[in-house]
Design an enzyme around this catalytic site. Structure first.
Site, mmCIF file in Angstrom:
data_model
loop_
_atom_site.group_PDB
_atom_site.id
_atom_site.type_symbol
_atom_site.label_atom_id
_atom_site.label_comp_id
_atom_site.label_asym_id
_atom_site.label_seq_id
_atom_site.Cartn_x
_atom_site.Cartn_y
_atom_site.Cartn_z
ATOM 1 N N HIS A 267 36.797 38.661 41.423
ATOM 2 C CA HIS A 267 35.419 38.507 41.908
ATOM 3 C C HIS A 267 34.636 39.806 41.713
ATOM 4 O O HIS A 267 35.196 40.878 41.521
ATOM 5 C CB HIS A 267 35.432 38.156 43.407
ATOM 6 N N HIS B 229 37.203 42.408 39.860
ATOM 7 C CA HIS B 229 38.559 42.791 40.278
ATOM 8 C C HIS B 229 39.234 41.693 41.105
ATOM 9 O O HIS B 229 38.578 40.761 41.575
ATOM 10 C CB HIS B 229 38.525 44.092 41.087
ATOM 11 N N ARG C 36 49.586 43.076 55.016
ATOM 12 C CA ARG C 36 48.828 44.201 54.470
ATOM 13 C C ARG C 36 47.418 44.145 55.033
ATOM 14 O O ARG C 36 46.831 43.057 55.158
ATOM 15 C CB ARG C 36 48.800 44.089 52.944
#
Ligand SMILES: *[C@@H]1O[C@H](CO)[C@@H](O)[C@H](O)[C@H]1NC(C)=O
Ligand SMILES: *[C@@H]1O[C@H](CO)[C@@H](O)[C@H](O)[C@H]1NC(C)=O
Ligand SMILES: *[C@@H]1O[C@H](CO)[C@@H](O)[C@H](O)[C@H]1NC(C)=O
Ligand SMILES: *[C@@H]1O[C@H](CO)[C@@H](O)[C@H](O)[C@H]1NC(C)=O
Length: 719
Positions: free
Chosen positions: A648, A700, A710
Site C-alpha cells: 500500500h 510497501h 509484533r
C-alpha cells in the site's frame, strides 16, 4: 574549583600601633552559628576579639525579654585588669546577631570624631522602660534612645561605667546603662554620648527602611539612607534576625559582579583522598506524599548517586497507593544493597509531618548517622555528585537550589513576610537565575536538604521538628530551625537538578508519565527518548537501509514497553474509520488509533514536533513539517489475528514506523518491504524508527509475523 573571596583582608595593610590599642570584647556562652559569623567578619577586618563567658550557662530563659545582666558582670570582671590603660579603647558588642561592616581604622576614627569617652549605640525604640522617655535629652536629628548592644570607650571610663553593677544575671543591662546615662552628672563625668546618626552602630530594629546595601567597586556596604552614614557594626536586634542574615550574605564579603562570587567558604569539608570506605554514613529520607510523575526516575537517580550504598540507609515514606508497586519493586531489586531500609507504606496512613519526624529521628537516634538527606519525590536529582557536593559545604542545614523548568518557582524563600509566609527578597530572581552565585543564608528551604546528624542531636533535638502551630510541615520545619538559631543555607554553586511540576499530573491511565511531555519535558525526555537520539540528530548513527528510508533510535525501552502496555490495557483494538479502510487496504481490525482511543493526540503531536520534525528537516533538506497528522496508531501483528499488511501507499508526506518490541524475542518474522526497490528491513530494532516518504515511491508491505506478537507505532505525517 572554589572561588576565593577572602582576598587580602583590608585590615592587614593598615595595622599600626593605634590599632593595637583596640580590643573587642563580647559575651558568648555558646558557639552559635551567629557567633561564628561574627568571628569571621572580625577576622576579615583583622579585629582582635575576646569572647567572655564561653561554656558558661546563659542565665536567662530563652525568649524572656529581660536579662543581659550576665553580660555586665562578665564585662566588669574583664575590665578589672584594663582599668588603668588610658590609651586602650574597648568595643563591647553583642555577637550572635552582629557583624562588622568595616575595619578598626574606620571605627577608631569615628570614635574619636564623636569627641566622647564613651559612645553607645542609639535606638529608634525605647526599651525596656518607656516611662523614662521624658528624661532623655531631646535630639534634633537622629535616634534618641540608648541601646546596650554595642558601645565603645576608653578602658578607664568603661570600668567606671560598670563599677557599680551589683545586679543579677537576669536583670536588664540596658536598663542599668540607661539609668547611668539619664543621670546628667554621671553622663558628664563618665562622658557618655549616643551614636544618634548610626555612624558606628546600626541597630536594625525600627530602622529597616533606612538601611540598604550599596554595591560599589567590588565592595558592599550597608548604608543608612536617613543619615547618609556607613555604619561599622550591624546589629540584627529584636525581630530583625532574618534581615541580618540577609545582609550577612553580602557583608563583609568581597563581591564582584564580574565573577559573581559571593562565597567565602570557611571550613569546607574536603572529601578528596577519603576512600569510599571512610565516607560518612548518610540516612536518605524519601517522601512520596502525593501522586508524582517519574517515580521510577527518582529511584534511578538515587541509584546513580556517586556514593557507596553500603554507607547509605534508606527511609521511605510512601503515602500513595498509586506508587506502591514502584516502591516495592525498587526495594526488592536494590534494597539489600543499602546498609538498611525502612519503608512506611500507604497502608500505615501516616501523616506527612509524622513521617518526616520519624525519618529525622532515625538519624538522630543513631550516633553513626552523620548526615540526614531528606529528598521529596518531586525532586529530580540529576547530578550524581550531589551528596558529596553538599557534604563538602559543611553546614548544619543546606539545600541545593532547585527550580521548576524555566520558571521562577524554587525551593527557597529569600525573605519572610511579617506573618511568616513568602516574601520576595531583592536578590531572589538573581539567585534563581544564577546571576549571583553563592551559599546563602535564607529563612526557608524545602523539598531537599542535608542536615548534620550532630545538629539533630544538638540544637535540633526536638523530636517534633515538623510541627509548629498550624503550619504545614515544610514551614513548620523552617520555623523550628530558625527558632533554634540554626542557619539554613541554600547553595546555587552547582546545578544538582530541578523540581517536577505536579500541577497537571493525573492518575487515570496505566502509565501516566507518558502524558507529562508538556508539564515535565526534561524528565519526559530522560525517560522516553533514546539515549542516542542526540547523536542521530547530529548526523551520527542514522542508517539508510533502503533508498530514502532512514532509520534511527528514538524511543527508550520504557517508552516502547509503556506504549504497548497502555494499548493492551485499553484493550480495544479497532478497525478505525472508513477512511482507513480505503487508504490502507489490508490494515484490518488491529490498528488502535491513539487519537480515538487513549487520548494521547496532543502529546503525540508534541513528540512529533520536538523529536521527529528536527530529524525530518535534517534528512530531507528543504522540507519543513508542521508535524500534522490524522493517523497515528499502534499496529498489532499476530499470526492468527493479522500477520501482515498488503502492499500500500501511505496517506502521508512521510511516515514514521517505530518498532516497539524485539524480533527473535517477542516475535519471529515481520519487517517491511519496499517493492519498487525490492528492499526489506527484516530485523527492526526496538526503539528505532523508520522514516520514509508516504506516496508514490515508497509503496510497501508489512511482512508476515510468524510467531508471537509484533507491535509498531505508525504515524502518517503531513497527509
Ligand atoms: C572619663 O572621661 C573624662 C573626660 O570627660 C575624664 O575626665 C575622666 O577622668 C575619664 N575617666 C573616668 C574613669 O571616668
Ligand atoms: C565629653 O567631654 C568633652 C571634652 O572632653 C566635652 O566636649 C563633651 O561635652 C563631653 N560630653 C559629655 C556628654 O559630657
Ligand atoms: C548508544 O550508542 C553507543 C555507540 O555509539 C552504544 O554503545 C550504546 O549501547 C547505545 N545506547 C543504547 C541505549 O543503545
Ligand atoms: C528481490 O531480491 C531478492 C533478494 O534479496 C531476490 O531473490 C529477488 O529475485 C528480487 N526480486 C526482484 C523482482 O528483483
Amino acid at each position: 574549583s572554589w572561588c576565593c573571596c577572602f582576598l587580602a583582608p583590608l585590615g592587614t595593610l593598615l595595622a599600626s600601633s593605634s590599632l593595637d590599642n583596640l580590643l573587642v570584647l563580647t559575651v558568648a556562652t555558646k558557639e552559635t552559628e551567629g557567633f561564628r559569623r561574627f568571628k569571621r567578619s572580625a577576622q576579615f577586618f583583622n579585629y582582635k576579639i575576646q569572647a567572655l563567658g564561653l561554656g558558661e550557662d546563659w542565665n536567662v530563659e530563652k525568649g524572656t525579654s529581660a536579662g543581659g545582666g550576665q553580660k555586665v558582670r562578665l564585662l566588669k570582671k574583664a575590665l578589672e585588669k584594663h582599668a588603668d590603660k588610658e590609651d586602650l579603647v574597648i568595643l563591647f558588642t553583642d555577637s550572635y546577631d552582629v557583624l562588622f561592616a568595616s575595619g578598626p581604622r574606620e571605627l577608631l576614627k569615628k570614635f574619636r570624631q564623636a569627641r566622647s569617652q564613651v559612645v553607645f549605640s542609639a535606638e529608634e525604640l525605647i526599651y525596656p522602660d518607656r516611662r523614662l522617655e521624658a528624661k532623655y535629652p531631646v535630639v534634633s536629628d537622629g535616634k534618641r534612645f540608648l541601646g546596650s548592644g554595642g558601645f565603645i570607650g576608653y578602658a578607664p571610663n568603661l570600668s567606671k561605667l560598670v563599677a557599680e553593677w551589683e545586679g543579677q544575671d537576669s536583670d536588664s543591662d540596658q536598663l542599668f546603662y540607661t539609668k547611668i546615662f539619664l543621670d546628667p552628672e554621671k553622663r558628664e563625668q563618665i562622658n557618655i554620648t549616643l551614636d544618634h546618626r548610626c555612624r558606628i552602630f546600626q541597630n536594625l530594629d525600627g530602622a529597616l527602611d533606612e538601611v540598604v546595601l550599596k554595591f560599589e567597586m567590588g565592595h558592599v556596604r550597608a548604608r543608612n539612607l536617613a543619615y547618609d552614614t556607613l555604619p561599622v557594626l550591624i546589629h540584627g536586634n529584636g525581630p530583625t534576625k532574618l534581615q541580618l542574615n540577609y545582609l550577612g550574605n553580602y557583608i563583609p564579603r568581597f563581591w564582584t559582579f564580574e565573577t559573581g562570587c559571593t562565597v567565602c567558604d570557611e571550613g569546607l569539608r574536603s572529601l578528596k583522598g577519603i576512600g569510599d570506605e571512610a565516607l560518612p554514613t548518610v540516612l536518605v529520607g524519601m517522601f512520596i506524599e502525593q501522586p508524582t510523575p517519574f517515580v521510577s526516575l527518582f529511584f534511578q537517580r538515587l541509584l546513580q548517586l556517586h556514593y557507596p550504598r553500603k554507607h547509605m540507609r534508606l527511609f521511605i515514606h510512601n503515602h500513595e497507593q498509586h506508587h506502591k508497586a514502584q516502591v516495592e519493586e525498587f526495594l526488592a531489586e536494590h534494597g539489600s544493597e543499602y546498609q538498611s531500609v525502612k519503608l512506611v507504606g500507604p497502608e500505615v496512613r501516616m501523616a506527612n509531618a509524622d513521617a518526616r519526624n520519624m525519618g529525622a529521628d532515625l538519624c538522630r537516634q543513631d550516633r553513626s548517622c552523620t548526615y540526614y538527606f531528606s529528598v521529596d519525590a518531586d525532586v529530580a536529582l540529576t547530578e550524581p555528585n550531589s551528596l558529596r557536593l553538599l557534604i563538602q559545604q559543611n553546614k548544619n542545614v543546606i539545600a541545593p537550589l532547585m527550580t521548576r523548568h524555566g520558571r521562577l518557582w524554587s525551593n527557597f524563600w529569600g525573605a519572610l513576610s511579617a506573618d511568616g509566609y513568602y516574601a520576595r527578597s531583592e536578590d531572589y530572581v538573581d539567585i534563581v537565575q544564577g546571576r549571583r552565585i553563592g551559599v546563602w543564608n535564607v529563612p526557608y528551604i524545602s523539598n531537599i536538604y542535608l542536615i548534620k546528624g550532630s545538629a539533630l542531636r544538638g540544637e535540633l533535638q526536638s523530636p517534633d521538628l515538623f510541627h509548629h502551630s498550624k503550619l504545614d510541615p515544610d514551614m513548620a520545619f523552617c520555623a523550628n530551625v530558625r527558632q533554634q538559631d540554626v542557619f539554613m543555607f541554600l547553595t546555587n554553586r552547582h546545578t544538582l537538578g530541578h523540581l517536577l511540576s505536579l500541577d497537571s499530573y493525573r492518575t487515570t491511565h496505566l502509565h501516566n508519565d507518558l502524558w507529562e511531555v508538556f508539564s515535565n519535558p526534561e524528565d519526559w525526555k530522560e525517560k522516553y527518548i533514546h539515549q542516542n537520539y542526540t547523536k542521530a540528530l547530529a548526523g551520527k548513527l542514522v542508517e539508510t537501509p533502503c533508498p530514502d528510508v532512514y532509520w534511527f533510535p528514538i524511543f527508550t525501552e520504557a517508552a516502547c514497553d509503556e506504549l504497548v502496555e497502555e494499548m493492551e490495557h485499553f484493550g480495544q483494538w479497532s478497525l478505525g474509520d472508513n477512511k482507513v479502510g480505503t487508504l490502507m487496504p489490508g490494515l484490518g481490525p488491529q490498528g488502535g488509533h491513539l487519537s480515538i482511543s487513549i487520548g494521547f493526540e496532543r502529546e503525540w503531536h508534541k513528540f512529533l514536533l520536538e523529536y521527529i520534525a528536527p530529524m525530518t528537516e535534517k534528512l530531507y533538506p528543504g522540507y519543513y513539517t508542521r508535524a500534522q497528522f490524522d493517523l497515528a496508531f499502534v499496529v498489532r501483528y499476530k499470526p492468527d489475528e493479522q500477520p501482515s499488511l498488503m502492499p500500500h501507499h501511505d496517506a502521508s508526506t512521510f511516515t514514521i514506523n517505530i518498532a516497539l518490541n524485539r524480533v527473535g524475542v517477542d516475535y519471529e518474522g515481520g519487517g517491511c518491504r519496499f517493492l519498487r526497490y525490492n528492499c526489506s528491513i527484516r530485523a527492526p530494532r526496538k526503539g528505532w524508527t523508520l522514516m520514509h516518504p508516504g506516496r508514490l515511491t515508497h509503496y510497501h508491505e508489512g511482512l508476515p509475523t510468524t510467531r508471537g506478537t509484533r507491535y509498531i507505532a505508525v504515524s502518517f505525517v503531513d497527509p
